[in-house]
Design a protein around this motif. Structure first.
Motif, PDB file in Angstrom:
ATOM      1  N   ILE A   1       0.867  -1.173   0.000  1.00 41.97           N
ATOM      2  CA  ILE A   1       0.000   0.000   0.000  1.00 41.97           C
ATOM      3  C   ILE A   1       0.906   1.226   0.000  1.00 41.97           C
ATOM      4  O   ILE A   1       1.737   1.390   0.892  1.00 41.97           O
ATOM      5  CB  ILE A   1      -0.930   0.033   1.229  1.00 41.97           C
ATOM      6  CG1 ILE A   1      -1.780  -1.233   1.305  1.00 41.97           C
ATOM      7  CG2 ILE A   1      -1.816   1.284   1.183  1.00 41.97           C
ATOM      8  CD1 ILE A   1      -2.616  -1.340   2.574  1.00 41.97           C
ATOM      9  N   THR A   2       0.766   2.086  -1.018  1.00 42.06           N
ATOM     10  CA  THR A   2       1.626   3.262  -1.130  1.00 42.06           C
ATOM     11  C   THR A   2       1.074   4.425  -0.307  1.00 42.06           C
ATOM     12  O   THR A   2      -0.080   4.406   0.129  1.00 42.06           O
ATOM     13  CB  THR A   2       1.743   3.719  -2.591  1.00 42.06           C
ATOM     14  OG1 THR A   2       0.482   4.222  -3.038  1.00 42.06           O
ATOM     15  CG2 THR A   2       2.201   2.579  -3.498  1.00 42.06           C
ATOM     16  N   ASN A   3       1.895   5.450  -0.135  1.00 35.11           N
ATOM     17  CA  ASN A   3       1.453   6.652   0.567  1.00 35.11           C
ATOM     18  C   ASN A   3       0.275   7.313  -0.136  1.00 35.11           C
ATOM     19  O   ASN A   3      -0.530   7.994   0.499  1.00 35.11           O
ATOM     20  CB  ASN A   3       2.599   7.656   0.679  1.00 35.11           C
ATOM     21  CG  ASN A   3       3.647   7.227   1.674  1.00 35.11           C
ATOM     22  OD1 ASN A   3       3.444   6.296   2.449  1.00 35.11           O
ATOM     23  ND2 ASN A   3       4.783   7.898   1.651  1.00 35.11           N
ATOM     24  N   ALA A   4       0.154   7.122  -1.453  1.00 34.22           N
ATOM     25  CA  ALA A   4      -0.959   7.694  -2.226  1.00 34.22           C
ATOM     26  C   ALA A   4      -2.248   6.893  -2.068  1.00 34.22           C
ATOM     27  O   ALA A   4      -3.291   7.287  -2.572  1.00 34.22           O
ATOM     28  CB  ALA A   4      -0.576   7.769  -3.699  1.00 34.22           C
ATOM     29  N   GLY A   5      -2.179   5.750  -1.372  1.00 34.10           N
ATOM     30  CA  GLY A   5      -3.363   4.923  -1.171  1.00 34.10           C
ATOM     31  C   GLY A   5      -3.548   3.857  -2.223  1.00 34.10           C
ATOM     32  O   GLY A   5      -4.554   3.142  -2.222  1.00 34.10           O
ATOM     33  N   ASN A   6      -2.599   3.703  -3.134  1.00 35.13           N
ATOM     34  CA  ASN A   6      -2.684   2.652  -4.144  1.00 35.13           C
ATOM     35  C   ASN A   6      -2.329   1.314  -3.510  1.00 35.13           C
ATOM     36  O   ASN A   6      -1.392   1.210  -2.723  1.00 35.13           O
ATOM     37  CB  ASN A   6      -1.735   2.940  -5.306  1.00 35.13           C
ATOM     38  CG  ASN A   6      -2.102   4.200  -6.045  1.00 35.13           C
ATOM     39  OD1 ASN A   6      -3.221   4.684  -5.948  1.00 35.13           O
ATOM     40  ND2 ASN A   6      -1.164   4.747  -6.790  1.00 35.13           N
ATOM     41  N   VAL A   7      -3.092   0.278  -3.882  1.00 35.08           N
ATOM     42  CA  VAL A   7      -2.904  -1.059  -3.332  1.00 35.08           C
ATOM     43  C   VAL A   7      -2.445  -1.984  -4.441  1.00 35.08           C
ATOM     44  O   VAL A   7      -3.056  -2.057  -5.506  1.00 35.08           O
ATOM     45  CB  VAL A   7      -4.226  -1.592  -2.721  1.00 35.08           C
ATOM     46  CG1 VAL A   7      -4.063  -3.022  -2.233  1.00 35.08           C
ATOM     47  CG2 VAL A   7      -4.698  -0.688  -1.597  1.00 35.08           C
ATOM     48  N   GLY A   8      -1.366  -2.694  -4.191  1.00 39.48           N
ATOM     49  CA  GLY A   8      -0.855  -3.674  -5.141  1.00 39.48           C
ATOM     50  C   GLY A   8      -0.876  -5.047  -4.530  1.00 39.48           C
ATOM     51  O   GLY A   8      -0.294  -5.273  -3.468  1.00 39.48           O
ATOM     52  N   ILE A   9      -1.555  -5.966  -5.172  1.00 40.00           N
ATOM     53  CA  ILE A   9      -1.559  -7.356  -4.738  1.00 40.00           C
ATOM     54  C   ILE A   9      -0.640  -8.099  -5.695  1.00 40.00           C
ATOM     55  O   ILE A   9      -0.891  -8.148  -6.898  1.00 40.00           O
ATOM     56  CB  ILE A   9      -2.976  -7.950  -4.745  1.00 40.00           C
ATOM     57  CG1 ILE A   9      -3.860  -7.168  -3.773  1.00 40.00           C
ATOM     58  CG2 ILE A   9      -2.950  -9.441  -4.391  1.00 40.00           C
ATOM     59  CD1 ILE A   9      -5.316  -7.555  -3.788  1.00 40.00           C
ATOM     60  N   GLY A  10       0.466  -8.625  -5.159  1.00 36.14           N
ATOM     61  CA  GLY A  10       1.470  -9.246  -6.004  1.00 36.14           C
ATOM     62  C   GLY A  10       2.277  -8.220  -6.791  1.00 36.14           C
ATOM     63  O   GLY A  10       2.930  -8.540  -7.763  1.00 36.14           O
ATOM     64  N   ASP A  11       2.242  -6.968  -6.368  1.00 35.22           N
ATOM     65  CA  ASP A  11       2.909  -5.879  -7.076  1.00 35.22           C
ATOM     66  C   ASP A  11       3.525  -4.933  -6.049  1.00 35.22           C
ATOM     67  O   ASP A  11       2.860  -4.523  -5.106  1.00 35.22           O
ATOM     68  CB  ASP A  11       1.896  -5.136  -7.944  1.00 35.22           C
ATOM     69  CG  ASP A  11       2.543  -4.177  -8.903  1.00 35.22           C
ATOM     70  OD1 ASP A  11       3.200  -3.228  -8.428  1.00 35.22           O
ATOM     71  OD2 ASP A  11       2.408  -4.373 -10.115  1.00 35.22           O
ATOM     72  N   THR A  12       4.781  -4.563  -6.218  1.00 40.57           N
ATOM     73  CA  THR A  12       5.461  -3.729  -5.223  1.00 40.57           C
ATOM     74  C   THR A  12       5.323  -2.238  -5.479  1.00 40.57           C
ATOM     75  O   THR A  12       5.632  -1.436  -4.608  1.00 40.57           O
ATOM     76  CB  THR A  12       6.962  -4.064  -5.163  1.00 40.57           C
ATOM     77  OG1 THR A  12       7.539  -3.819  -6.449  1.00 40.57           O
ATOM     78  CG2 THR A  12       7.183  -5.501  -4.765  1.00 40.57           C
ATOM     79  N   GLY A  13       4.870  -1.836  -6.662  1.00 43.38           N
ATOM     80  CA  GLY A  13       4.749  -0.419  -6.978  1.00 43.38           C
ATOM     81  C   GLY A  13       3.480  -0.092  -7.728  1.00 43.38           C
ATOM     82  O   GLY A  13       3.526   0.310  -8.889  1.00 43.38           O
ATOM     83  N   PRO A  14       2.320  -0.256  -7.093  1.00 43.45           N
ATOM     84  CA  PRO A  14       1.058  -0.023  -7.800  1.00 43.45           C
ATOM     85  C   PRO A  14       0.891   1.438  -8.219  1.00 43.45           C
ATOM     86  O   PRO A  14       1.207   2.343  -7.449  1.00 43.45           O
ATOM     87  CB  PRO A  14      -0.005  -0.429  -6.783  1.00 43.45           C
ATOM     88  CG  PRO A  14       0.667  -0.264  -5.456  1.00 43.45           C
ATOM     89  CD  PRO A  14       2.111  -0.591  -5.687  1.00 43.45           C
ATOM     90  N   ASN A  15       0.430   1.653  -9.450  1.00 46.07           N
ATOM     91  CA  ASN A  15       0.214   2.995  -9.985  1.00 46.07           C
ATOM     92  C   ASN A  15      -1.259   3.380 -10.025  1.00 46.07           C
ATOM     93  O   ASN A  15      -1.593   4.490 -10.417  1.00 46.07           O
ATOM     94  CB  ASN A  15       0.795   3.094 -11.396  1.00 46.07           C
ATOM     95  CG  ASN A  15       2.298   2.911 -11.378  1.00 46.07           C
ATOM     96  OD1 ASN A  15       2.980   3.469 -10.531  1.00 46.07           O
ATOM     97  ND2 ASN A  15       2.809   2.107 -12.292  1.00 46.07           N
ATOM     98  N   THR A  16      -2.143   2.454  -9.659  1.00 47.88           N
ATOM     99  CA  THR A  16      -3.583   2.710  -9.645  1.00 47.88           C
ATOM    100  C   THR A  16      -4.130   2.331  -8.270  1.00 47.88           C
ATOM    101  O   THR A  16      -3.430   1.724  -7.462  1.00 47.88           O
ATOM    102  CB  THR A  16      -4.304   1.895 -10.734  1.00 47.88           C
ATOM    103  OG1 THR A  16      -4.064   0.501 -10.511  1.00 47.88           O
ATOM    104  CG2 THR A  16      -3.816   2.271 -12.128  1.00 47.88           C
ATOM    105  N   LYS A  17      -5.386   2.686  -8.005  1.00 50.34           N
ATOM    106  CA  LYS A  17      -5.977   2.403  -6.691  1.00 50.34           C
ATOM    107  C   LYS A  17      -5.944   0.920  -6.349  1.00 50.34           C
ATOM    108  O   LYS A  17      -5.766   0.552  -5.193  1.00 50.34           O
ATOM    109  CB  LYS A  17      -7.408   2.933  -6.610  1.00 50.34           C
ATOM    110  CG  LYS A  17      -7.463   4.441  -6.531  1.00 50.34           C
ATOM    111  CD  LYS A  17      -6.766   4.948  -5.277  1.00 50.34           C
ATOM    112  CE  LYS A  17      -6.730   6.460  -5.215  1.00 50.34           C
ATOM    113  NZ  LYS A  17      -5.850   6.941  -4.157  1.00 50.34           N
ATOM    114  N   LEU A  18      -6.123   0.039  -7.338  1.00 47.25           N
ATOM    115  CA  LEU A  18      -5.989  -1.401  -7.134  1.00 47.25           C
ATOM    116  C   LEU A  18      -5.296  -1.997  -8.337  1.00 47.25           C
ATOM    117  O   LEU A  18      -5.798  -1.910  -9.458  1.00 47.25           O
ATOM    118  CB  LEU A  18      -7.350  -2.078  -6.921  1.00 47.25           C
ATOM    119  CG  LEU A  18      -7.303  -3.599  -6.736  1.00 47.25           C
ATOM    120  CD1 LEU A  18      -6.468  -3.985  -5.514  1.00 47.25           C
ATOM    121  CD2 LEU A  18      -8.702  -4.170  -6.621  1.00 47.25           C
ATOM    122  N   GLN A  19      -4.135  -2.582  -8.092  1.00 48.50           N
ATOM    123  CA  GLN A  19      -3.366  -3.210  -9.159  1.00 48.50           C
ATOM    124  C   GLN A  19      -3.062  -4.634  -8.726  1.00 48.50           C
ATOM    125  O   GLN A  19      -2.470  -4.855  -7.676  1.00 48.50           O
ATOM    126  CB  GLN A  19      -2.083  -2.422  -9.403  1.00 48.50           C
ATOM    127  CG  GLN A  19      -1.334  -2.865 -10.618  1.00 48.50           C
ATOM    128  CD  GLN A  19      -0.250  -1.842 -10.973  1.00 48.50           C
ATOM    129  OE1 GLN A  19      -0.376  -0.650 -10.709  1.00 48.50           O
ATOM    130  NE2 GLN A  19       0.809  -2.320 -11.579  1.00 48.50           N
TER     131      GLN A  19
END
Length: 76
Positions: A50-68
């Motif tokens: 979960i990034t500081n911007a609130g993006n959540v990545g499942i199986g991903d270390t750098g999500p660029n969208t709200k859910l990746q």
């Protein structure tokens, strides 16, 4: 709010390890995201970020969208 536990570090990241008789969980907080590991703390055990911007990545270390989600998707 009542603080139950506070982990603080001056190095830019904080780690918390949880262990029971059958599994290990690892939580890592750095300056840009929180990473959740299950089964150990190595890169192959990273399950969600979960990034500081609130993006959540499942199986991903750098999500660029709200859910990746990064996975092999199987349909039935």
């Amino acid at each position: 709010a009542n603080t139950v536990a506070k982990l603080e570090s001056s190095t830019g990241y904080v780690d918390m390890i949880m262990v029971n008789s059958g599994n290990t969980g690892f939580l890592n907080l750095d300056t840009s995201k929180m990473n959740f590991y299950v089964g150990g703390g190595s890169a192959s055990n990273l399950k969600m970020s979960i990034t500081n911007a609130g993006n959540v990545g499942i199986g991903d270390t750098g999500p660029n969208t709200k859910l990746q989600v990064s996975t092999d998707l199987q349909t039935m």
